[in-house]
Design a protein around this motif. Structure first.
Motif, short mmCIF file in Angstrom:
data_model
loop_
_atom_site.label_atom_id
_atom_site.label_comp_id
_atom_site.label_asym_id
_atom_site.label_seq_id
_atom_site.Cartn_x
_atom_site.Cartn_y
_atom_site.Cartn_z
N GLU A 163 0.83 -1.19 0.00
CA GLU A 163 0.00 0.00 0.00
C GLU A 163 0.88 1.25 0.00
O GLU A 163 2.07 1.20 0.31
N VAL A 164 0.27 2.38 -0.35
CA VAL A 164 0.94 3.67 -0.30
C VAL A 164 -0.03 4.69 0.28
O VAL A 164 -1.19 4.74 -0.13
N PHE A 165 0.45 5.47 1.23
CA PHE A 165 -0.35 6.58 1.75
C PHE A 165 0.42 7.87 1.55
O PHE A 165 1.63 7.91 1.70
N VAL A 166 -0.31 8.93 1.19
CA VAL A 166 0.31 10.22 0.92
C VAL A 166 -0.12 11.21 2.00
O VAL A 166 -1.31 11.44 2.20
N TYR A 167 0.86 11.78 2.68
CA TYR A 167 0.59 12.81 3.68
C TYR A 167 0.71 14.17 3.01
O TYR A 167 1.74 14.50 2.41
N GLU A 168 -0.33 14.96 3.11
CA GLU A 168 -0.37 16.27 2.46
C GLU A 168 0.22 17.32 3.40
O GLU A 168 -0.44 17.80 4.31
N GLY A 169 1.48 17.67 3.18
CA GLY A 169 2.09 18.75 3.95
C GLY A 169 2.86 18.27 5.16
O GLY A 169 2.60 17.20 5.72
#
Length: 299
Positions: free
Chosen positions: A206-212
């Motif tokens: 899986e991949v999770f993207v943290y915004e900022g």
């Protein structure tokens, strides 16, 4: 990981994965025909994953017990969800040598989301989960990290003189499957050893993207066990160093000069395991999703 109110608002990854996996397995869980299921959740934290995604799946007459090793988390959840009927929260260390007698053999289902990677003695935890289920049978749905870049960040930070004194036991906070060459096979073997008759184990990338930057820091603050050992005045410095290591690992996108435009990429491997205690297999509860087709071939 005892900052319950922060965790309540900064567990986006956990909520995202739990919601999708519960939707996938909702029809696989073996609900009782009388609607009087009892479910225990391991590692409920602040309680929002359990209450938002598990409880809506359960029959109206079901009993729900949320557990966590942290008394602060349990206190927060008990207060926050005090008006919920047939629901209680209590302290439980799933890695304990002996379960409380009143819990042993009392549940039709055990769930756990993002907890078991904190438990170094996985076999002991699985034996306890097996014993929580009723003697006549029951099932469990277990979701936890096999590997995550955060563990490598911790190891690098531990080498820094500023932080080494707070992180001498860093290996105790790294998933026991992080170094495994075949985590799915290793976990399946543990399920066999403690007595589960039927099981399906998947390792999902899986991949999770943290915004900022702030979003990333808030998530780290909510889960990092080492911050509790440091004076509060050092927290932001620690988090700044954490972010710099993430950037050095090429897990950052966007303009570093403008923090609001930065994104941080977290690729991780997730263990998704469904297991049954009883040899009985109720085919009519299954539909034709891919993981359920595989379940039909289990011995």
């Amino acid at each position: 990981m005892n900052q319950a109110s922060l965790y309540q608002n900064a567990n986006q990854v956990q909520r995202h994965d739990a919601k999708l996996i519960l939707e996938e397995f909702a029809s696989t869980l073996q609900w009782r025909s009388d609607g009087e299921d009892a479910l225990l959740d391991v590692g409920s934290g602040s309680g929002n994953v359990l209450m938002d995604f598990v409880k809506p799946l359960m029959p109206r007459g079901a009993q729900l017990v949320g557990t966590d090793i942290s008394s602060q988390m349990v206190g927060f959840a008990s207060q926050h969800y005090r008006r919920e009927e047939r629901t209680q929260f209590r302290v439980l260390d799933i890695g304990c040598e002996r379960l409380p007698q009143e819990l042993s053999g009392g549940f039709d289902h055990v769930t756990s989301f993002y907890c078991l990677h904190w438990v170094q003695n996985l076999r002991g935890a699985l034996a306890n989960i097996y014993d929580l289920l009723r003697p006549e049978g029951g099932d469990c749905l277990l979701v936890f990290l096999a590997s995550n870049p955060v563990y490598e960040v911790y190891k690098i930070l531990q080498l820094n003189e500023k932080w080494s004194g707070y992180m001498q036991d860093v290996e105790q906070f790294i998933s026991p499957l992080h170094y495994s060459s075949n985590p799915g096979e290793e976990f399946a073997q543990l399920l066999n050893e403690v007595g589960f008759i039927q099981h399906n184990v998947e390792i999902r990338s899986e991949v999770f993207v943290y915004e900022g930057v702030r979003t990333l820091k808030d998530n780290v603050k909510a889960i990092c066990p080492f911050l509790e050992r440091m004076p509060a005045a050092l927290h932001e410095d620690f988090l700044d160093d954490f972010v710099q290591i993430v950037i050095s690992m090429n897990l950052q996108q966007g303009d570093q000069a403008n923090g609001q435009d930065q994104k941080f990429i977290s690729p991780y491997k997730l263990v998704v395991a469904y297991a049954r205690k009883s040899p009985e297999f109720v085919n009519n509860v299954l539909v034709e999703s891919p993981h359920q087709k595989r379940l039909k071939g289990l011995n």
